[in-house]
Design a protein around this motif. Structure first.
Motif, PDB file in Angstrom:
ATOM      1  N   SER A 114       0.846  -1.094  -0.003  1.00  0.00           N
ATOM      2  CA  SER A 114      -0.009  -0.025  -0.010  1.00  0.00           C
ATOM      3  C   SER A 114       0.866   1.315  -0.069  1.00  0.00           C
ATOM      4  CB  SER A 114      -0.759  -0.032   1.209  1.00  0.00           C
ATOM      5  OG  SER A 114      -1.908   1.124   1.230  1.00  0.00           O
ATOM      6  N   TRP A 115       0.199   2.592  -0.010  1.00  0.00           N
ATOM      7  CA  TRP A 115       1.153   3.766   0.093  1.00  0.00           C
ATOM      8  C   TRP A 115       1.804   3.695   1.244  1.00  0.00           C
ATOM      9  CZ3 TRP A 115       0.120   8.426   2.740  1.00  0.00           C
ATOM     10  CH2 TRP A 115       1.033   9.449   2.384  1.00  0.00           C
ATOM     11  N   GLN A 116       1.320   3.640   2.528  1.00  0.00           N
ATOM     12  CA  GLN A 116       2.000   3.679   3.685  1.00  0.00           C
ATOM     13  C   GLN A 116       1.636   2.826   4.938  1.00  0.00           C
ATOM     14  OE1 GLN A 116       3.342   7.955   4.555  1.00  0.00           O
ATOM     15  NE2 GLN A 116       2.983   7.621   6.669  1.00  0.00           N
ATOM     16  N   ASP A 117       2.304   1.743   4.818  1.00  0.00           N
ATOM     17  CA  ASP A 117       1.888   0.728   6.119  1.00  0.00           C
ATOM     18  C   ASP A 117       2.986   0.599   6.951  1.00  0.00           C
ATOM     19  OD1 ASP A 117      -0.550   0.034   4.548  1.00  0.00           O
ATOM     20  OD2 ASP A 117       0.425  -1.714   3.807  1.00  0.00           O
ATOM     21  N   GLU A 118       2.940   0.755   8.308  1.00  0.00           N
ATOM     22  CA  GLU A 118       4.164   0.781   9.220  1.00  0.00           C
ATOM     23  C   GLU A 118       3.597   0.428  10.578  1.00  0.00           C
ATOM     24  OE1 GLU A 118       5.155   4.958  10.051  1.00  0.00           O
ATOM     25  OE2 GLU A 118       3.479   5.606   8.929  1.00  0.00           O
ATOM     26  N   GLN A 124      -0.403  -7.161  12.936  1.00  0.00           N
ATOM     27  CA  GLN A 124      -1.069  -5.845  12.679  1.00  0.00           C
ATOM     28  C   GLN A 124      -0.182  -4.815  12.573  1.00  0.00           C
ATOM     29  OE1 GLN A 124      -3.781  -5.247  16.019  1.00  0.00           O
ATOM     30  NE2 GLN A 124      -5.082  -6.522  15.132  1.00  0.00           N
ATOM     31  N   PHE A 125      -0.615  -3.830  11.800  1.00  0.00           N
ATOM     32  CA  PHE A 125      -0.028  -2.462  11.575  1.00  0.00           C
ATOM     33  C   PHE A 125      -0.983  -1.368  11.240  1.00  0.00           C
ATOM     34  CE2 PHE A 125      -1.068  -2.606   6.910  1.00  0.00           C
ATOM     35  CZ  PHE A 125      -1.469  -4.045   6.763  1.00  0.00           C
ATOM     36  N   PHE A 126      -0.494  -0.182  10.938  1.00  0.00           N
ATOM     37  CA  PHE A 126      -1.334   0.777  10.791  1.00  0.00           C
ATOM     38  C   PHE A 126      -1.270   1.528   9.176  1.00  0.00           C
ATOM     39  CE2 PHE A 126       0.501   5.233  11.186  1.00  0.00           C
ATOM     40  CZ  PHE A 126       1.514   4.925  12.075  1.00  0.00           C
ATOM     41  N   ARG A 127      -2.293   1.901   8.575  1.00  0.00           N
ATOM     42  CA  ARG A 127      -2.044   2.297   7.306  1.00  0.00           C
ATOM     43  C   ARG A 127      -2.657   3.795   7.017  1.00  0.00           C
ATOM     44  NH1 ARG A 127      -4.474  -1.855   3.017  1.00  0.00           N
ATOM     45  NH2 ARG A 127      -2.329  -2.518   3.275  1.00  0.00           N
ATOM     46  N   THR A 128      -1.834   4.348   6.522  1.00  0.00           N
ATOM     47  CA  THR A 128      -2.161   5.865   6.174  1.00  0.00           C
ATOM     48  C   THR A 128      -2.651   6.079   4.770  1.00  0.00           C
ATOM     49  OG1 THR A 128      -0.479   6.539   7.909  1.00  0.00           O
ATOM     50  CG2 THR A 128      -1.576   8.254   6.261  1.00  0.00           C
ATOM     51  N   THR A 129      -3.911   6.928   4.625  1.00  0.00           N
ATOM     52  CA  THR A 129      -4.390   6.931   3.395  1.00  0.00           C
ATOM     53  C   THR A 129      -3.859   8.040   2.603  1.00  0.00           C
ATOM     54  OG1 THR A 129      -6.501   5.881   4.031  1.00  0.00           O
ATOM     55  CG2 THR A 129      -6.570   7.329   2.098  1.00  0.00           C
ATOM     56  N   SER A 166      -5.492  12.008   2.378  1.00  0.00           N
ATOM     57  CA  SER A 166      -6.584  12.584   3.321  1.00  0.00           C
ATOM     58  C   SER A 166      -5.696  12.405   4.853  1.00  0.00           C
ATOM     59  CB  SER A 166      -7.677  11.430   3.554  1.00  0.00           C
ATOM     60  OG  SER A 166      -7.241  10.163   3.958  1.00  0.00           O
ATOM     61  N   GLY A 167      -4.512  11.557   4.886  1.00  0.00           N
ATOM     62  CA  GLY A 167      -3.993  11.606   5.886  1.00  0.00           C
ATOM     63  C   GLY A 167      -4.511  10.485   7.283  1.00  0.00           C
ATOM     64  N   LYS A 168      -5.598  10.009   6.906  1.00  0.00           N
ATOM     65  CA  LYS A 168      -6.451   9.062   7.670  1.00  0.00           C
ATOM     66  C   LYS A 168      -5.712   8.045   8.048  1.00  0.00           C
ATOM     67  CE  LYS A 168     -10.980  10.976   6.872  1.00  0.00           C
ATOM     68  NZ  LYS A 168     -12.619  10.490   6.347  1.00  0.00           N
ATOM     69  N   THR A 169      -5.795   7.431   9.314  1.00  0.00           N
ATOM     70  CA  THR A 169      -5.186   6.158   9.702  1.00  0.00           C
ATOM     71  C   THR A 169      -6.061   5.170   9.978  1.00  0.00           C
ATOM     72  OG1 THR A 169      -4.766   7.341  11.927  1.00  0.00           O
ATOM     73  CG2 THR A 169      -3.160   7.501   9.879  1.00  0.00           C
ATOM     74  N   GLY A 170      -5.527   3.920   9.956  1.00  0.00           N
ATOM     75  CA  GLY A 170      -6.551   2.684  10.481  1.00  0.00           C
ATOM     76  C   GLY A 170      -5.820   1.763  10.654  1.00  0.00           C
ATOM     77  N   ILE A 171      -6.408   0.501  11.636  1.00  0.00           N
ATOM     78  CA  ILE A 171      -5.566  -0.488  12.002  1.00  0.00           C
ATOM     79  C   ILE A 171      -5.916  -1.667  11.204  1.00  0.00           C
ATOM     80  CG2 ILE A 171      -5.125  -2.262  13.905  1.00  0.00           C
ATOM     81  CD1 ILE A 171      -4.599   0.744  14.602  1.00  0.00           C
ATOM     82  N   TRP A 172      -4.889  -2.325  10.776  1.00  0.00           N
ATOM     83  CA  TRP A 172      -4.958  -3.463   9.418  1.00  0.00           C
ATOM     84  C   TRP A 172      -4.232  -4.549  10.028  1.00  0.00           C
ATOM     85  CZ3 TRP A 172      -7.402  -3.287   4.463  1.00  0.00           C
ATOM     86  CH2 TRP A 172      -7.999  -2.093   4.196  1.00  0.00           C
ATOM     87  N   GLN A 173      -4.516  -5.780   9.526  1.00  0.00           N
ATOM     88  CA  GLN A 173      -3.669  -7.069   9.626  1.00  0.00           C
ATOM     89  C   GLN A 173      -3.617  -7.814   8.531  1.00  0.00           C
ATOM     90  OE1 GLN A 173      -6.035  -8.539  12.885  1.00  0.00           O
ATOM     91  NE2 GLN A 173      -6.716 -10.202  11.743  1.00  0.00           N
TER      92      GLN A 173
END
Length: 445
Positions: free
Chosen positions: A387-391, A403-408, A411-418
């Motif tokens: 993705s664009w920014q996973d960290e 698990q990690f967080f992804r920034t869109t 928009s700069g919105k962040t979410g928890i992904w796995q």
């Protein structure tokens, strides 16, 4: 919290009589590393009750339906199963729990079947039974029973899903666990960042801090009783340990120097962190009891950040730019025997040692930010996301899911992904607000 795993044989048929009929070579299994096979179809009807009785958490009939739904959600989230929930199959009677009507379940195309029950006990607690059947062989594969307070019915559901997952995959469980993370609200340039915790499926969400101070990088203690995190108040970094039971927190250390990324040692006696002094950032450890003089572990010129102990506490993985770019290094727990383990293009950051000890998760920065894994010696490097920014990876208790967080972008919105170790089964975890810096705790005691 009282959750008792009991032997179901105490109130239903003896387990041994049923297991004798199961030929080991023919038992159902799922392969966690096989990305080519279809997900196992597993039917999960609602859990019946012999007599619906009201409890503080709802009637036993209502709880039987809710427990079935949680089991379905858990198993689907693993990416290994295709559950057929209670709204897609007929309900079952209490007497059917130990006597499945296999011709019907064969017609649903389910290979496996989960049946169970909910019963209110005279002492006010609930007994939740959980059974797994092989539909084709018409045999029972496993059974579990749990005695819980009514408010803990979700934990009984997670325990049931864990027992099914372990029985069919051969892997350790992970559903009955919790996640700490940073809840983000407000505009992009003025975020309010609060510490929050929730169950592994996003339920029972709770904000821990009120947002007056910016909270960052939480981690559960090994005994689950507290969380270490970094707090910024008036621009000064402080490392706190928050007691989940009492709601109180105590200061571990504070400094006017930039401080980063506190992490527990596996025995819970030490906290690892990084601190910048006069332009040089090194890694330190300090007693988790607070007070005392921190011990400096790295001394090389450059920026040494992060740090994650191996499960046995003997080694630490960290990131450093001492070679000219951010790379991963491993050293002994006393700071000796440093050696670089990442090579090739791009930069590497936020290493996290697997609870199984076999892999290290990291963020790789080469254009975009991606989550990957490698062995502790640096071999077998694989990228799992694109993705664009996973960290900021963090491991599930069984070391199979990250698990990690992804920034869109934009928009700069962040979410928890796995994502699991095959690189498939990527999904977003529901949170009430934007989320970052996840920390997956161990299995609940």
């Amino acid at each position: 919290m009282a959750l008792t795993n009991i032997s179901v044989r105490k109130f239903i048929l003896p387990l041994s009589l049923i297991l004798w009929a199961v030929p080991a070579a023919a038992q159902l299994t799922v392969d966690v590393e096989d990305t080519s096979s279809d997900d196992l179809v597993i039917a999960v009807p609602g859990l019946p009750t012999q007599q619906s009785i009201d409890t503080p958490a709802g009637s036993t009939s209502e709880l039987g339906a809710k427990i079935s739904d949680v089991i379905v959600t858990d198993l689907r989230s693993s990416g290994l199963f295709k559950p057929i929930g209670r709204n897609q199959v007929r309900g079952i009677s209490y007497s059917e729990v130990t006597a499945p009507q296999f011709p019907y379940w064969t017609g649903t195309n389910a290979s496996a079947l989960i049946q169970g029950f909910v019963r209110a006990n005279p002492d006010g607690k609930l007994t939740v039974g959980c059974y797994l059947y092989d539909v084709a062989l018409e045999t029972e594969l496993t059974r579990q029973g749990f005695v819980v307070e009514p408010r803990d019915w979700r934990r009984a559901a997670h325990k049931c899903a864990d027992s099914i997952y372990s029985r069919l995959s051969g892997e350790s469980p992970f559903f009955d666990s919790r996640i700490a993370y940073i809840a983000e609200t407000g505009p992009k340039g003025n975020r309010v960042k609060r510490l929050a915790i929730m169950d592994s499926d996003g339920a029972n969400h709770r904000f821990i801090t009120n947002g007056q101070a910016t909270a960052l990088t939480p981690r559960f203690s090994p005994d689950y009783k507290s969380i270490v995190y970094l707090s910024f108040l008036d621009g000064n970094p402080r490392i706190y340990v928050y007691d989940i039971g009492t709601g109180r927190q105590r200061l571990i250390t504070q400094s006017t120097n930039p401080t980063f990324a506190p992490r527990w040692s596996p025995d819970g006696k030490w906290i690892l962190y990084s601190m910048a002094i006069a332009g040089n950032t090194d890694i330190y450890k300090i007693s988790a009891a607070g007070g005392g003089r921190p011990q400096q572990l790295t001394f090389s010129p450059g920026i040494d950040i992060g740090g994650s102990f191996s499960p046995d506490g003997s080694r630490i993985v960290f990131e450093s730019d001492r070679s000219g770019s951010q790379q991963l290094y491993v050293m002994d727990a006393d700071g000796s025997n440093e050696r670089r383990i990442s090579f090739g293009g791009g930069r590497f950051a936020t290493p996290e040692w697997s609870p199984r000890g076999d892999l290290i998760a990291f963020t790789k920065m080469a254009g975009n930010f991606r989550i990957g894994v490698m062995t502790p010696s640096g071999g077998g490097q694989r990228l799992l996301t694109d993705s664009w920014q996973d960290e900021a990876p963090t491991w599930a208790p069984n070391g199979r899911v990250i698990q990690f967080f992804r920034t869109t972008q934009g928009s700069g919105k962040t979410g928890i992904w796995q994502v699991d170790l095959t690189g498939r089964n990527e999904r977003q975890l529901p949170t009430p607000v934007n989320g970052s810096d996840p920390a997956w705790g161990p299995l609940l005691p």
